[in-house]
Design a protein around this motif. Structure first.
Motif, short mmCIF file in Angstrom:
data_model
loop_
_atom_site.label_atom_id
_atom_site.label_comp_id
_atom_site.label_asym_id
_atom_site.label_seq_id
_atom_site.Cartn_x
_atom_site.Cartn_y
_atom_site.Cartn_z
N THR A 41 0.84 -1.20 0.00
CA THR A 41 0.00 0.00 0.00
C THR A 41 0.87 1.25 0.00
O THR A 41 0.60 2.22 -0.71
CB THR A 41 -0.91 0.01 1.24
OG1 THR A 41 -1.78 -1.11 1.19
CG2 THR A 41 -1.74 1.28 1.29
N ALA A 101 0.93 4.02 -2.94
CA ALA A 101 0.57 5.39 -2.58
C ALA A 101 1.67 6.36 -3.00
O ALA A 101 1.41 7.43 -3.56
CB ALA A 101 0.33 5.50 -1.07
N ASP A 116 1.74 9.38 -5.83
CA ASP A 116 2.23 10.71 -5.47
C ASP A 116 3.23 11.20 -6.51
O ASP A 116 3.23 12.36 -6.92
CB ASP A 116 2.87 10.66 -4.08
CG ASP A 116 3.27 12.04 -3.59
OD1 ASP A 116 2.64 13.03 -4.00
OD2 ASP A 116 4.21 12.13 -2.78
N GLY A 118 -4.72 12.23 -2.89
CA GLY A 118 -4.71 11.81 -1.49
C GLY A 118 -5.98 11.06 -1.12
O GLY A 118 -5.94 10.03 -0.43
N ILE A 125 -6.00 7.58 -2.75
CA ILE A 125 -5.13 6.65 -2.02
C ILE A 125 -5.87 6.09 -0.80
O ILE A 125 -5.80 4.89 -0.51
CB ILE A 125 -3.83 7.36 -1.58
CG1 ILE A 125 -2.96 7.66 -2.80
CG2 ILE A 125 -3.05 6.49 -0.59
CD1 ILE A 125 -1.77 8.54 -2.50
N LEU A 126 -6.61 6.95 -0.10
CA LEU A 126 -7.37 6.49 1.06
C LEU A 126 -8.44 5.47 0.66
O LEU A 126 -8.69 4.50 1.39
CB LEU A 126 -8.02 7.69 1.77
CG LEU A 126 -7.07 8.62 2.52
CD1 LEU A 126 -7.83 9.81 3.09
CD2 LEU A 126 -6.35 7.88 3.65
N ILE A 154 -1.61 5.29 4.85
CA ILE A 154 -2.56 6.30 5.33
C ILE A 154 -1.83 7.60 5.68
O ILE A 154 -2.29 8.70 5.35
CB ILE A 154 -3.33 5.78 6.57
CG1 ILE A 154 -4.23 4.60 6.16
CG2 ILE A 154 -4.15 6.88 7.21
CD1 ILE A 154 -4.86 3.88 7.33
N ALA A 199 -0.93 9.47 2.59
CA ALA A 199 -2.12 10.13 2.05
C ALA A 199 -2.39 11.44 2.77
O ALA A 199 -2.69 12.47 2.13
CB ALA A 199 -3.33 9.20 2.16
#
Length: 218
Positions: free
Chosen positions: A44, A48, A52, A89, A92-93, A177, A180
């Motif tokens: 993850t 993520a 980005d 962001g 990604i969550l 997380i 994010a």
């Protein structure tokens, strides 16, 4: 009046373009590297961070488009960049939420190795953009993106180490997380800065170019 500072403006614009081309190239390469290994390692945090990188590459592309343009155009570019980062962001969550329920088995050594490569790449980016960190609004945005990326990369490496140490997937999810929210915080800062710039008198003034000044001199 003869020179009107045109050569200085051209030098600054060329310098900005050169930096942005490098940033764009580095981030695009690392997006593909991190995304590929992220899927392979079921990480993850890596995925993520790769998204980005893609968002940053988009931002640098927008930045290249507005180099040499009016302050208002640069502020609008920074505003769009901020909203792009904000959207990323949130996406990604959403992906992290999916992985929490679907499950994953992150490969710690791949996460740490690729995270270290991304960290080196982003430190290079940070050094490239350093001279422009207090410059035009779109370059200030680029500085914030690069600084956030370094933080995110350190988090990726930490997640890999914790996955190995604890033999658990949760550090990878938690760091994802965190990345994010780092992205969302940076996006909020950029949007606020851009709106400030747009609201100021300087941003609303029509810039006088060299041709206009030479006409006045005559």
């Amino acid at each position: 009046m003869s020179g009107c500072g045109c050569s200085d403006i051209e030098i600054k614009d060329q310098s900005q373009r050169k930096v942005l081309y490098w940033l764009l190239g580095i981030n695009l390469v690392m997006f593909f590297v991190e995304m590929g290994y992220g899927w392979f390692a079921q990480s993850t945090a890596l995925i993520a961070d790769s998204l980005d990188m893609l968002a940053d590459a988009t931002v640098y592309g927008i930045g290249l488009y507005v180099v040499g343009r009016a302050v208002r155009a640069k502020a609008n570019a920074a505003l769009i960049s901020g909203y792009c980062e904000m959207t990323l962001g949130l996406l990604i969550l959403v992906d992290i939420t999916r992985r929490i329920f679907v499950g994953s088995e992150p490969v710690s050594m791949v996460i740490m190795t690729v995270g270290a490569a991304a960290l080196i790449a982003n430190i290079v980016c940070l050094r490239l953009i350093y001279a422009h960190k207090d410059g035009d609004v779109h370059m200030r945005a680029s500085w914030i993106f690069s600084a956030n990326d370094v933080i995110a990369n350190a988090g990726v490496i930490l997640s890999g180490a914790l996955v190995l140490w604890l033999d658990s997937r949760w550090p990878d999810i938690v760091i994802g997380i965190v990345i994010a929210f780092v992205i969302l915080r940076g996006a909020k800062t950029i949007v606020a800065d851009a709106k400030n710039e747009l609201g100021s008198e300087a941003a609303l003034e029509k810039p006088m170019n060299c041709k206009d000044i030479n006409l006045i001199d005559k």
